[in-house]
Design a protein around this motif. Structure first.
Motif, PDB file in Angstrom:
ATOM      1  N   CYS A   1      -4.972   4.961  -2.017  1.00 31.48           N
ATOM      2  CA  CYS A   1      -3.946   4.528  -1.064  1.00 31.48           C
ATOM      3  C   CYS A   1      -3.376   3.151  -1.408  1.00 31.48           C
ATOM      4  O   CYS A   1      -2.629   2.573  -0.622  1.00 31.48           O
ATOM      5  N   GLY A   2      -3.715   2.641  -2.616  1.00 36.50           N
ATOM      6  CA  GLY A   2      -3.060   1.442  -3.112  1.00 36.50           C
ATOM      7  C   GLY A   2      -3.563   0.140  -2.541  1.00 36.50           C
ATOM      8  O   GLY A   2      -2.875  -0.883  -2.620  1.00 36.50           O
TER       9      GLY A   2
ATOM     10  N   THR B   1       7.985   5.630   1.415  1.00 36.57           N
ATOM     11  CA  THR B   1       6.736   5.078   0.887  1.00 36.57           C
ATOM     12  C   THR B   1       6.326   5.838  -0.364  1.00 36.57           C
ATOM     13  O   THR B   1       6.864   6.914  -0.664  1.00 36.57           O
ATOM     14  N   LYS B   2       5.347   5.298  -1.078  1.00 34.58           N
ATOM     15  CA  LYS B   2       4.879   6.006  -2.281  1.00 34.58           C
ATOM     16  C   LYS B   2       4.266   7.339  -1.918  1.00 34.58           C
ATOM     17  O   LYS B   2       4.460   8.340  -2.626  1.00 34.58           O
TER      18      LYS B   2
ATOM     19  N   CYS C   1       0.842  -1.194   0.000  1.00 33.44           N
ATOM     20  CA  CYS C   1       0.000   0.000   0.000  1.00 33.44           C
ATOM     21  C   CYS C   1       0.879   1.246   0.000  1.00 33.44           C
ATOM     22  O   CYS C   1       2.036   1.215   0.417  1.00 33.44           O
ATOM     23  N   HIS C   2       0.311   2.372  -0.449  1.00 34.85           N
ATOM     24  CA  HIS C   2       1.104   3.583  -0.647  1.00 34.85           C
ATOM     25  C   HIS C   2       1.608   4.190   0.661  1.00 34.85           C
ATOM     26  O   HIS C   2       2.543   4.988   0.650  1.00 34.85           O
TER      27      HIS C   2
END
Length: 223
Positions: A151-152, A218-219, A21-22
């Motif tokens: 948010c992936g 994080t992304k 997840c992002h």
């Protein structure tokens, strides 16, 4: 100084996810599309990466010395991740057996497992309950499709409602929690109120709300 009390709880990290997840900076292994929901916990569904990790985990449990020899059993066990619901119930049972053999479990321990929508069906949940799991922590995070994509998350709103239905219908499972994330990008007050209403309607026995933190690497951090 009083001697330290022996531990009453064990946290077991099962680091497997379908994707990262992002917002996630936890140590995980992203399994990708090979981690589609399995029906039950049969041998055919077992990823060798999961099997090898659990085998090493069992060795670590065996090698860990109890703090004392007074035989105080564990009262709680928490399987976190990652997405522990991707792990076959047979392997979860082997970890519980190892903890029981090494430290002992109380007569009625609380055994929790984190589960994500779309990673389990009713049969798999029944198997987990059958091996000793009696509490589920359901990682919903939001009830809006756009926010879940933003948010992936690997699941959508449809899988959320399916997961809630499976958990609430499972015999032998009376205790479950729902996770939500607040302060997501583009999350409006109306969206948050909708998520809270849906959570209340689902009637979990506990709710955990996490305020989004942007972690380096994080992304979300890169964005």
């Amino acid at each position: 100084m009083l001697p330290p009390l022996p531990p009453a709880s064990a946290y077991v990290h099962l680091p497997f996810c379908r994707k990262r997840c992002h917002y996630c900076d936890f140590p995980i292994v992203a399994l990708g599309s090979s981690s589609a929901p399995s029906h039950g916990g049969g041998e055919a569904a077992e990823d060798p990466r999961i099997v090898d990790y659990v085998r090493l985990l069992l060795r670590e449990v065996t090698a860990t010395r109890p703090v004392s020899d007074d035989g105080v059993p564990l009262e709680t066990v928490f399987f976190g991740g990652g997405t522990p619901s991707l792990v076959p119930p047979r392997l979860v049972a082997t970890v519980l057996d190892a903890l029981r053999a090494r430290f002992g479990l109380s007569a009625c321990p609380e055994v929790s497992i984190e589960m994500d929508p779309g990673t389990f069906d009713a049969a798999k949940l029944r198997e987990l309950v059958g091996v000793g799991v009696n509490r589920v922590s359901l990682g919903v995070q939001a009830f809006q499709e756009d926010l879940l994509r933003a948010c992936g998350r690997a699941h959508g709103v449809k899988e959320v409602h399916e997961a809630v239905a499976i958990v609430t219908a499972c015999e032998g499972l009376q205790n479950w929690s729902m996770d939500l994330i607040s302060s997501l990008p583009n999350q409006t007050q109306e969206m948050w109120e909708e998520s809270l209403r849906c959570t209340v309607d689902a009637r979990p026995t506990h709710v955990s709300v996490y305020d989004l933190q942007i972690e380096q690497g994080t992304k979300f951090g890169q964005m």
